[in-house]
Design a protein around this motif. Structure first.
Motif, PDB file in Angstrom:
ATOM      1  N   LEU A   1       0.594  -1.383  -0.367  1.00  0.00           N
ATOM      2  CA  LEU A   1       0.184  -0.146  -0.149  1.00  0.00           C
ATOM      3  C   LEU A   1       0.927   1.253   0.277  1.00  0.00           C
ATOM      4  O   LEU A   1       0.493   2.247   0.184  1.00  0.00           O
ATOM      5  N   ARG A   2       1.913   1.340  -0.576  1.00  0.00           N
ATOM      6  CA  ARG A   2       3.201   1.778   0.263  1.00  0.00           C
ATOM      7  C   ARG A   2       3.026   3.032   0.845  1.00  0.00           C
ATOM      8  O   ARG A   2       3.692   4.490   1.280  1.00  0.00           O
ATOM      9  N   LEU A   3       2.866   2.333   2.532  1.00  0.00           N
ATOM     10  CA  LEU A   3       2.961   2.626   3.718  1.00  0.00           C
ATOM     11  C   LEU A   3       4.235   2.692   3.985  1.00  0.00           C
ATOM     12  O   LEU A   3       4.663   3.884   5.005  1.00  0.00           O
ATOM     13  N   VAL A   4       5.024   1.527   3.601  1.00  0.00           N
ATOM     14  CA  VAL A   4       6.155   1.614   4.505  1.00  0.00           C
ATOM     15  C   VAL A   4       6.914   1.195   3.617  1.00  0.00           C
ATOM     16  O   VAL A   4       6.785   1.175   2.000  1.00  0.00           O
ATOM     17  N   LYS A   5       8.538   1.956   3.215  1.00  0.00           N
ATOM     18  CA  LYS A   5       9.538   1.168   2.119  1.00  0.00           C
ATOM     19  C   LYS A   5      10.478   0.697   2.821  1.00  0.00           C
ATOM     20  O   LYS A   5      10.499   0.571   4.210  1.00  0.00           O
ATOM     21  N   SER A   6      11.357  -0.263   2.004  1.00  0.00           N
ATOM     22  CA  SER A   6      12.633  -1.093   2.384  1.00  0.00           C
ATOM     23  C   SER A   6      13.732  -0.502   2.233  1.00  0.00           C
ATOM     24  O   SER A   6      14.001   0.390   1.189  1.00  0.00           O
ATOM     25  N   ARG A   7      15.116  -0.845   2.710  1.00  0.00           N
ATOM     26  CA  ARG A   7      16.324  -0.604   2.218  1.00  0.00           C
ATOM     27  C   ARG A   7      17.008  -1.962   2.287  1.00  0.00           C
ATOM     28  O   ARG A   7      17.009  -2.070   3.072  1.00  0.00           O
ATOM     29  N   ARG A   8      18.429  -2.228   2.248  1.00  0.00           N
ATOM     30  CA  ARG A   8      19.073  -3.152   2.182  1.00  0.00           C
ATOM     31  C   ARG A   8      20.454  -2.997   2.863  1.00  0.00           C
ATOM     32  O   ARG A   8      20.550  -1.981   1.461  1.00  0.00           O
ATOM     33  N   GLU A   9      20.656  -3.804   3.584  1.00  0.00           N
ATOM     34  CA  GLU A   9      22.234  -3.516   4.404  1.00  0.00           C
ATOM     35  C   GLU A   9      22.925  -4.289   4.232  1.00  0.00           C
ATOM     36  O   GLU A   9      22.290  -5.426   5.655  1.00  0.00           O
ATOM     37  N   GLY A  10      23.672  -5.371   3.526  1.00  0.00           N
ATOM     38  CA  GLY A  10      24.334  -6.724   3.594  1.00  0.00           C
ATOM     39  C   GLY A  10      22.853  -7.410   3.256  1.00  0.00           C
ATOM     40  O   GLY A  10      22.529  -7.519   2.608  1.00  0.00           O
ATOM     41  N   THR A  11      22.530  -8.616   5.176  1.00  0.00           N
ATOM     42  CA  THR A  11      21.964  -9.481   5.034  1.00  0.00           C
ATOM     43  C   THR A  11      20.445  -8.519   5.421  1.00  0.00           C
ATOM     44  O   THR A  11      19.396  -9.862   5.649  1.00  0.00           O
ATOM     45  N   THR A  12      20.373  -7.723   5.695  1.00  0.00           N
ATOM     46  CA  THR A  12      19.263  -6.720   6.325  1.00  0.00           C
ATOM     47  C   THR A  12      18.622  -5.892   6.065  1.00  0.00           C
ATOM     48  O   THR A  12      19.234  -5.610   4.935  1.00  0.00           O
ATOM     49  N   ILE A  13      17.413  -5.783   6.465  1.00  0.00           N
ATOM     50  CA  ILE A  13      16.436  -5.077   5.557  1.00  0.00           C
ATOM     51  C   ILE A  13      15.880  -4.273   7.030  1.00  0.00           C
ATOM     52  O   ILE A  13      14.960  -4.811   7.266  1.00  0.00           O
TER      53      ILE A  13
ATOM     54  N   HIS B   1       8.829   4.418   7.395  1.00  0.00           N
ATOM     55  CA  HIS B   1       6.930   5.224   6.945  1.00  0.00           C
ATOM     56  C   HIS B   1       7.678   5.764   5.569  1.00  0.00           C
ATOM     57  O   HIS B   1       9.158   6.536   4.915  1.00  0.00           O
ATOM     58  N   ASP B   2       6.985   5.733   4.577  1.00  0.00           N
ATOM     59  CA  ASP B   2       7.064   6.027   2.675  1.00  0.00           C
ATOM     60  C   ASP B   2       6.270   6.816   2.602  1.00  0.00           C
ATOM     61  O   ASP B   2       5.861   8.245   1.737  1.00  0.00           O
ATOM     62  N   ASP B   3       5.367   7.445   3.668  1.00  0.00           N
ATOM     63  CA  ASP B   3       4.944   8.947   2.806  1.00  0.00           C
ATOM     64  C   ASP B   3       4.768   9.684   4.415  1.00  0.00           C
ATOM     65  O   ASP B   3       3.678   9.325   4.962  1.00  0.00           O
ATOM     66  N   ALA B   4       5.181  11.022   4.241  1.00  0.00           N
ATOM     67  CA  ALA B   4       4.576  11.794   4.930  1.00  0.00           C
ATOM     68  C   ALA B   4       3.402  12.157   5.655  1.00  0.00           C
ATOM     69  O   ALA B   4       3.218  12.729   6.815  1.00  0.00           O
ATOM     70  N   HIS B   5       2.670  11.943   4.136  1.00  0.00           N
ATOM     71  CA  HIS B   5       1.252  12.745   4.886  1.00  0.00           C
ATOM     72  C   HIS B   5       0.862  11.595   5.188  1.00  0.00           C
ATOM     73  O   HIS B   5      -0.135  11.621   6.136  1.00  0.00           O
ATOM     74  N   VAL B   6       0.305  10.194   5.199  1.00  0.00           N
ATOM     75  CA  VAL B   6      -0.034   9.537   6.055  1.00  0.00           C
ATOM     76  C   VAL B   6       0.512  10.111   7.439  1.00  0.00           C
ATOM     77  O   VAL B   6       0.085   9.407   8.231  1.00  0.00           O
ATOM     78  N   MET B   7       1.647   9.785   7.302  1.00  0.00           N
ATOM     79  CA  MET B   7       2.560   9.879   9.263  1.00  0.00           C
ATOM     80  C   MET B   7       1.265  10.894   9.554  1.00  0.00           C
ATOM     81  O   MET B   7       1.203  11.751  10.827  1.00  0.00           O
ATOM     82  N   THR B   8       1.145  12.297   8.947  1.00  0.00           N
ATOM     83  CA  THR B   8       0.699  13.345   9.305  1.00  0.00           C
ATOM     84  C   THR B   8       0.113  13.348   9.991  1.00  0.00           C
ATOM     85  O   THR B   8      -0.972  13.891  11.159  1.00  0.00           O
ATOM     86  N   MET B   9      -1.507  12.175   9.211  1.00  0.00           N
ATOM     87  CA  MET B   9      -2.762  12.228   9.592  1.00  0.00           C
ATOM     88  C   MET B   9      -2.743  11.232  11.365  1.00  0.00           C
ATOM     89  O   MET B   9      -3.799  11.586  11.706  1.00  0.00           O
ATOM     90  N   LEU B  10      -1.994  10.661  10.632  1.00  0.00           N
ATOM     91  CA  LEU B  10      -1.961   9.239  11.810  1.00  0.00           C
ATOM     92  C   LEU B  10      -1.534  10.421  12.823  1.00  0.00           C
ATOM     93  O   LEU B  10      -1.776  10.220  13.951  1.00  0.00           O
ATOM     94  N   ASP B  11      -0.645  11.092  13.108  1.00  0.00           N
ATOM     95  CA  ASP B  11       0.043  11.946  14.407  1.00  0.00           C
ATOM     96  C   ASP B  11      -1.355  12.942  14.662  1.00  0.00           C
ATOM     97  O   ASP B  11      -1.695  13.315  15.902  1.00  0.00           O
ATOM     98  N   GLN B  12      -1.931  13.358  13.464  1.00  0.00           N
ATOM     99  CA  GLN B  12      -3.257  14.140  13.642  1.00  0.00           C
ATOM    100  C   GLN B  12      -4.000  13.718  14.489  1.00  0.00           C
ATOM    101  O   GLN B  12      -5.035  13.654  15.474  1.00  0.00           O
TER     102      GLN B  12
END
Length: 99
Positions: free
Chosen positions: A64-76, A80-91
């Motif tokens: 749903l594009r609410l989180v994103k990931s990045r890999r560093e070695g074997t760890t992912i 969060h992927d969207d400041a709009h959603v996090m602002t709504m969540l905060d509110q």
């Protein structure tokens, strides 16, 4: 923007996003990711959830594009992927806590 006539695809995506945010486990994960990125193991340990549960919920949130990931070695690492959603969540949290 005119919201009177949303196309079916947009309406479906909005509905699915609200459904995702309506799950307590996904909300715990999103609020934990509010300020920092974390690995599945860290999320699992901190929130007291099984790693398989965290992975499943992160997949839903990522689709749903609410989180994103990045890999560093074997760890992912997830964040969060969207400041709009996090602002709504905060509110919404502020609204619920308001006396």
């Amino acid at each position: 923007m005119d919201y009177k006539t949303l196309d079916d695809d947009t309406m479906e995506r909005v509905t699915q996003t609200f459904k995702a945010l309506g799950d307590p486990t996904r909300m715990k994960i999103l609020t934990y990711l509010f300020n920092d990125e974390h690995s599945v193991g860290d999320i699992s340990e901190t929130l007291g959830l099984k790693q398989s549960t965290v992975s499943h919920q992160l997949k839903t949130l990522k689709n749903l594009r609410l989180v994103k990931s990045r890999r560093e070695g074997t760890t992912i690492y997830y964040s969060h992927d969207d400041a709009h959603v996090m602002t709504m969540l905060d509110q919404m949290i502020s609204h619920v806590k308001h006396d």
